[in-house]
Design an enzyme around this catalytic site. Structure first.
Site, mmCIF file in Angstrom:
data_model
loop_
_atom_site.group_PDB
_atom_site.id
_atom_site.type_symbol
_atom_site.label_atom_id
_atom_site.label_comp_id
_atom_site.label_asym_id
_atom_site.label_seq_id
_atom_site.Cartn_x
_atom_site.Cartn_y
_atom_site.Cartn_z
ATOM 1 N N ASP A 63 -49.170 -119.818 96.576
ATOM 2 C CA ASP A 63 -50.201 -118.897 96.332
ATOM 3 C C ASP A 63 -49.690 -117.693 95.321
ATOM 4 O O ASP A 63 -50.329 -116.826 95.736
ATOM 5 C CB ASP A 63 -50.758 -118.377 97.638
ATOM 6 C CG ASP A 63 -51.338 -119.476 98.567
ATOM 7 O OD1 ASP A 63 -52.130 -120.488 98.036
ATOM 8 O OD2 ASP A 63 -51.053 -119.648 99.902
ATOM 9 N N ALA A 83 -53.356 -127.601 99.613
ATOM 10 C CA ALA A 83 -53.260 -126.214 98.936
ATOM 11 C C ALA A 83 -54.033 -126.238 98.108
ATOM 12 O O ALA A 83 -54.660 -127.051 97.333
ATOM 13 C CB ALA A 83 -51.959 -125.965 98.608
ATOM 14 N N HIS A 98 -55.438 -123.786 94.257
ATOM 15 C CA HIS A 98 -55.221 -122.753 93.187
ATOM 16 C C HIS A 98 -56.747 -122.484 92.873
ATOM 17 O O HIS A 98 -57.524 -123.114 92.955
ATOM 18 C CB HIS A 98 -55.096 -123.645 91.809
ATOM 19 C CG HIS A 98 -53.530 -124.220 91.567
ATOM 20 N ND1 HIS A 98 -52.439 -123.616 92.098
ATOM 21 C CD2 HIS A 98 -53.383 -125.473 91.399
ATOM 22 C CE1 HIS A 98 -51.600 -124.453 91.888
ATOM 23 N NE2 HIS A 98 -51.886 -125.420 91.435
ATOM 24 N N ARG A 106 -58.008 -119.499 105.631
ATOM 25 C CA ARG A 106 -57.109 -118.724 106.802
ATOM 26 C C ARG A 106 -56.755 -117.348 106.121
ATOM 27 O O ARG A 106 -56.283 -117.405 105.062
ATOM 28 C CB ARG A 106 -55.866 -119.473 107.158
ATOM 29 C CG ARG A 106 -56.241 -120.752 107.912
ATOM 30 C CD ARG A 106 -54.881 -121.329 108.588
ATOM 31 N NE ARG A 106 -54.077 -121.865 107.581
ATOM 32 C CZ ARG A 106 -53.161 -122.733 107.735
ATOM 33 N NH1 ARG A 106 -52.724 -122.979 109.041
ATOM 34 N NH2 ARG A 106 -52.399 -123.487 106.731
ATOM 35 N N PRO A 107 -56.559 -116.346 106.958
ATOM 36 C CA PRO A 107 -55.869 -114.929 106.448
ATOM 37 C C PRO A 107 -54.357 -115.266 106.554
ATOM 38 O O PRO A 107 -53.907 -116.018 107.046
ATOM 39 C CB PRO A 107 -56.024 -114.151 107.557
ATOM 40 C CG PRO A 107 -57.137 -114.766 108.790
ATOM 41 C CD PRO A 107 -57.195 -116.069 108.323
ATOM 42 N N LYS A 163 -50.353 -110.467 89.939
ATOM 43 C CA LYS A 163 -51.048 -109.586 90.992
ATOM 44 C C LYS A 163 -50.327 -107.991 91.151
ATOM 45 O O LYS A 163 -50.220 -107.187 91.905
ATOM 46 C CB LYS A 163 -51.175 -110.126 92.265
ATOM 47 C CG LYS A 163 -52.122 -111.316 92.415
ATOM 48 C CD LYS A 163 -52.389 -111.720 93.669
ATOM 49 C CE LYS A 163 -54.029 -112.015 94.020
ATOM 50 N NZ LYS A 163 -54.214 -112.513 95.222
ATOM 51 N N LEU A 164 -49.503 -107.481 89.951
ATOM 52 C CA LEU A 164 -49.163 -106.359 89.922
ATOM 53 C C LEU A 164 -50.225 -105.392 90.256
ATOM 54 O O LEU A 164 -49.799 -104.294 90.655
ATOM 55 C CB LEU A 164 -48.449 -106.359 88.697
ATOM 56 C CG LEU A 164 -47.562 -104.901 88.702
ATOM 57 C CD1 LEU A 164 -46.428 -104.826 89.459
ATOM 58 C CD2 LEU A 164 -46.979 -104.404 87.171
ATOM 59 N N ASP A 165 -51.401 -105.607 89.792
ATOM 60 C CA ASP A 165 -52.571 -104.491 89.823
ATOM 61 C C ASP A 165 -52.833 -104.365 91.382
ATOM 62 O O ASP A 165 -53.280 -103.473 91.507
ATOM 63 C CB ASP A 165 -53.733 -105.198 89.389
ATOM 64 C CG ASP A 165 -54.184 -106.491 89.673
ATOM 65 O OD1 ASP A 165 -53.250 -107.570 89.586
ATOM 66 O OD2 ASP A 165 -55.188 -106.753 90.041
ATOM 67 N N SER A 181 -48.945 -110.393 84.972
ATOM 68 C CA SER A 181 -50.395 -110.457 85.404
ATOM 69 C C SER A 181 -51.120 -109.485 86.068
ATOM 70 O O SER A 181 -50.321 -108.842 87.119
ATOM 71 C CB SER A 181 -50.606 -111.978 86.083
ATOM 72 O OG SER A 181 -51.906 -112.137 86.318
HETATM 73 P P1 GDP Z 1 -51.716 -120.581 93.294
HETATM 74 O O1 GDP Z 1 -52.104 -121.628 94.292
HETATM 75 O O2 GDP Z 1 -50.287 -120.461 93.238
HETATM 76 O O3 GDP Z 1 -52.343 -120.831 91.998
HETATM 77 O O4 GDP Z 1 -52.408 -119.428 94.220
HETATM 78 P P2 GDP Z 1 -53.931 -119.003 94.369
HETATM 79 O O5 GDP Z 1 -55.023 -119.249 93.765
HETATM 80 O O6 GDP Z 1 -54.052 -119.314 95.912
HETATM 81 O O7 GDP Z 1 -53.888 -117.280 94.702
HETATM 82 C C1 GDP Z 1 -53.765 -116.545 93.464
HETATM 83 C C2 GDP Z 1 -55.134 -115.754 93.519
HETATM 84 O O8 GDP Z 1 -54.892 -114.412 92.947
HETATM 85 C C3 GDP Z 1 -56.379 -116.148 92.987
HETATM 86 O O9 GDP Z 1 -57.431 -115.924 93.409
HETATM 87 C C4 GDP Z 1 -56.350 -115.746 91.618
HETATM 88 O O10 GDP Z 1 -57.474 -115.748 91.101
HETATM 89 C C5 GDP Z 1 -55.827 -114.316 91.784
HETATM 90 N N1 GDP Z 1 -54.869 -113.749 90.788
HETATM 91 C C6 GDP Z 1 -53.887 -114.419 90.311
HETATM 92 N N2 GDP Z 1 -53.259 -113.583 89.430
HETATM 93 C C7 GDP Z 1 -53.813 -112.339 89.629
HETATM 94 C C8 GDP Z 1 -53.405 -111.125 89.343
HETATM 95 O O11 GDP Z 1 -52.589 -110.859 88.394
HETATM 96 N N3 GDP Z 1 -54.524 -110.083 89.724
HETATM 97 C C9 GDP Z 1 -55.278 -110.143 90.400
HETATM 98 N N4 GDP Z 1 -55.922 -109.101 91.087
HETATM 99 N N5 GDP Z 1 -55.869 -111.610 90.958
HETATM 100 C C10 GDP Z 1 -54.928 -112.697 90.582
#
Ligand code: GDP
Length: 424
Positions: free
Chosen positions: A13, A39, A41, A304-305, A332-334, A413
């Site tokens: 994730d 899992a 994306h 799931r949380p 997710k630096l933001d 990102s």
């Molecule tokens: P993956 O399985 O590795 O692709 O990850 P997930 O999809 O489970 O989790 C990533 C979540 O974070 C998704 O809801 C994306 O849309 C979101 N996401 C990815 N990169 C970023 C980011 O840089 N900032 C924010 N706010 N959300 C992001």
């Protein structure tokens, strides 16, 4: 950049989906090489927001060929539902842009049931399975008690082979778990319904990939989950049941002779995990709730949380090593913008000794995190697109991680959208 794998450095994730979605513009073929529908994306693009489980993330790009390789656990019903969802969003899926390996083994309904039965038997010692049948499936694969997708084209052989498999499977179901045996006709009907729908996509992808390689096509290998959930290198037994590491990519994809030129390791700016098992830097209570809410940390497949905590440099450095990452994408630096001071797990203490090394699974339970704090930036960075426009404190956080794990951070990102990315 000719062949590249995009992999998770931590517990999954990390945002691999958004990175694959972004980078597919540079590749001709996107291949899923392991895992199943357990899992997901999340991809956000011009078609909308999609939770992908089995479909490769290149499915949204015109001209990109997507392959489900032999290392995948193919649940025909789950894949068909996903194809319907994505096509309903206006995305064309045809045998031209989706190819399923004839060598991919099939995950059947009894795998899902056996997953639930085993978790029930384990009671308070559960692994935290998503109950999509993945562990029983891979167990059967290694016992050679599986059907391959290509067998759908040989109905007589399929019937006889499945009858043999069921003879064995029903012994386990009835004698070990006290369940009801599975009827051959029911399983064949399921295969006819869902396997039948997928038949147009099933082909010899080994040959396809060989020809594509000879024609100079560029391959992108897409992983599910992360290094710490890898069957061999992860937090055994709380791992997935396949190899998520990049080195397995060409094998699970169906082109074992292909070399990886680049491995993009995706790291989240903080830690999250799902399921059971050690998670050394875990937060609980209000602090955890705040981060979970800020990051929207709920499972794509299960809702799931997720468990949350600060970035763990010990686990991340280990993840970078086992993945052989050549570049990091920090996502997710933001989400960290609300924090005054940003916590970082810099080392572990195990049996009174400080260590930088990720411990052997049996020693991990005793590990305690050593936390240090770096300055936060307290402003919205989601609109930033250039490195020099990032606040100094945010730049310092990225540089700190880069130095600590010894790998260049090539992408930062700052949002879920395709363009919310800073290239470095
Ligand atoms: P993956 O399985 O590795 O692709 O990850 P997930 O999809 O489970 O989790 C990533 C979540 O974070 C998704 O809801 C994306 O849309 C979101 N996401 C990815 N990169 C970023 C980011 O840089 N900032 C924010 N706010 N959300 C992001």
């Amino acid at each position: 950049m000719s062949n590249c794998a995009i992999v998770g450095i931590n517990w999954g994730d990390e945002g691999k989906g958004r990175m694959v979605d972004l980078l597919t513009q540079d590749y001709d073929v996107v291949i899923r090489y392991q895992g199943g529908s357990n899992a997901g994306h999340t991809v956000v693009n011009e078609y909308g927001k999609f939770g992908l489980h089995l479909l490769p993330s290149g499915i949204f790009r015109k001209g990109v060929v997507n392959v489900l390789g032999n290392g995948v656990a193919l649940d025909c019903e789950a894949l068909w539902q996903e194809i319907e969802n994505v096509t309903a969003g206006g995305v064309p899926i045809t045998p031209e842009n989706l190819k399923i390996s004839e060598r991919v083994p099939l995950l059947l309904p009894y795998h899902r049931d056996l997953d639930s039965m085993e978790e029930a038997r384990l009671a308070d010692k559960q692994y935290g399975s998503t109950k999509r049948g993945i562990a029983p499936f891979y167990g059967d694969k290694y016992q050679k008690k599986v059907l391959l997708a290509g067998e759908l084209f040989y109905p007589e052989r399929l019937r006889a082979h499945l009858a043999d498999i069921l003879e064995y499977k029903n012994l386990i179901v009835t004698k070990v778990y006290g369940g009801k045996p599975y009827a051959l006709e029911d399983m064949l009907a399921w295969l006819e319904e869902f396997g039948g729908k997928l038949k147009p996509f099933i082909c010899n992808t080994v040959q396809y990939l060989r020809d594509a390689q000879r024609a100079g096509k560029r391959f992108l290998f897409e992983a599910q989950l992360g290094a710490l959930k890898d069957l061999d290198f992860g937090i055994v037994p709380y791992t997935t049941s396949s190899n998520a590491v990049a080195a397995y990519g060409p094998v699970g994809a169906g082109c074992p002779g292909v070399k990886l030129d680049e491995v993009v390791g995706v790291v989240k700016a903080y830690s999250t995990a799902v399921g059971e098992g050690p998670f050394t830097a875990e937060w609980f209570g209000e602090e955890a709730d705040k981060l979970r809410e800020a990051g929207g940390e709920y499972g794509v497949s299960t809702g799931r949380p997720r468990r949350v905590g600060p970035i763990d440099l010990v686990a991340t450095r280990y993840g970078v090593e086992v993945q052989g990452a050549t570049t990091i994408a920090l996502t997710k630096l933001d989400i960290l913008s609300y924090m005054e001071k940003i916590p970082v797990c810099v080392r572990y203490v195990v049996d009174g000794q400080e260590t930088d090394e990720f411990p052997f699974p049996a020693a991990l339970d005793a590990a305690q995190p050593v936390i240090e704090y770096v300055d936060g930036w307290h402003c919205d960075i989601s609109g930033v697109r250039r490195w020099e426009d990032l606040p100094r404190a945010a730049q310092d956080y990225v540089l700190y991680i880069e130095k600590a794990v010894g790998c260049h951070v090539g992408y930062v990102s700052v949002g879920a959208e395709r363009d919310a990315i800073i290239l470095r």
